[in-house]
Design an enzyme around this catalytic site. Sequence first.
Site, PDB file in Angstrom:
ATOM      1  N   SER A  36     -14.322  -5.127  23.103  1.00 50.18           N
ATOM      2  CA  SER A  36     -12.940  -5.530  23.350  1.00 50.18           C
ATOM      3  C   SER A  36     -12.723  -6.890  22.697  1.00 50.18           C
ATOM      4  CB  SER A  36     -12.665  -5.621  24.853  1.00 50.18           C
ATOM      5  OG  SER A  36     -11.345  -6.084  25.083  1.00 50.18           O
ATOM      6  N   ASN A 191      -2.596   3.102  -8.252  1.00 51.08           N
ATOM      7  CA  ASN A 191      -3.369   1.911  -8.606  1.00 51.08           C
ATOM      8  C   ASN A 191      -4.681   2.346  -9.254  1.00 51.08           C
ATOM      9  OD1 ASN A 191      -5.302   2.438  -6.537  1.00 51.08           O
ATOM     10  ND2 ASN A 191      -4.156   1.232  -5.050  1.00 51.08           N
ATOM     11  N   LEU A 220      -3.076  -2.635 -11.730  1.00 50.25           N
ATOM     12  CA  LEU A 220      -4.428  -3.195 -11.797  1.00 50.25           C
ATOM     13  C   LEU A 220      -4.557  -4.494 -11.011  1.00 50.25           C
ATOM     14  CD1 LEU A 220      -4.683  -2.726 -15.661  1.00 50.25           C
ATOM     15  CD2 LEU A 220      -5.607  -1.167 -13.932  1.00 50.25           C
ATOM     16  N   ASP A 252       4.629  -1.211  -3.226  1.00 52.96           N
ATOM     17  CA  ASP A 252       5.973  -0.691  -2.978  1.00 52.96           C
ATOM     18  C   ASP A 252       7.028  -1.533  -3.691  1.00 52.96           C
ATOM     19  OD1 ASP A 252       4.918   1.291  -1.289  1.00 52.96           O
ATOM     20  OD2 ASP A 252       4.979  -0.045   0.433  1.00 52.96           O
TER      21      ASP A 252
END
Length: 311
Positions: A36, A191, A220, A252
């Site tokens: 945790s 990519n 790249l 994007d």
Amino acid sequence: MSILVCGSMAYDSIMVFNDRFRNHILPEQIHILNVSFLVPDLRREFGGCAGNIAYNLKLLGADPLIMATVGEDSDPYRRRLDHLGLRQDHVREVRGTFTAQAFITTDLDDNQITAFHPGAMFHSHLNDVRDAAGAKLGIVAPDGRDGMLRHVQGFADAGLPFIFDPGQGLPILSGDELRHCLKLATWCTVNDYEMRLMSEKTGLSEAELAAEVDALIVTLGAEGSRIHAKGECVEIPAVKPDEILDPTGCGDAYRAGLLYGLANGWDWLQSGRLAAVMGAIKIAHRGGQNHRPTRDDIAARHLAAFGENPW
């Protein structure tokens, strides 16, 4: 000209663990891992490929159409789209689901542990590209598998040119499906890592993949990008960012630049340069949608990098 952006919309919950994972994971006890992490720093970002691409297109002055599926928790994202002036005609809510979301925990060494819940994204096949009246070109970005395949076919059936952007969807698409999508697509962008993976899955070299579409764009990172078109390769240098804070959404932003150029009849050198500028602007900000340059800001960055105003 309306640009139809098909892909995911998602929330990204990003947490920072102010220690190192290796201090709390015992190698000899990895078979009974139960840990945790206290994460006092948390931020929630709006993301997803379709959301990010449309956001950047809006910055450029375009009026994109988003085609995506969201869950019952989508009200904050919908309010954001309204605020940004992004149309929601083809953003479908799927009852009984959550909007796709990633939970990312980063430690002091920049190691990450991520859990991704696809939620409504797996229902993206409920949308149909042919319902988007007025669209003149578009993109099929990472989404649910069935949705990506349906949208590729929908663009082809409608006779609309489009970019096939398999991205994170590459692992869920077979080699045969990838080859089929390439035959229907007008352009493809990946990519360099995705290029190698697509080549491995299809059995085709980069040159052979480029021959399947009108243009193959390979980004790249800091080395820029290359665009294979009409038997030639256009080299696009990277634009130096003000600083490097977060690569999330850079691809994007780059794709939005490409789409803007294609929609306006630009050549690949012009489109690639604008794409590079958009990626450089984004990487200097955390999250996929927190950069807010004006068109004048974008023009100034383009002028500084390439000696000309893009408009």
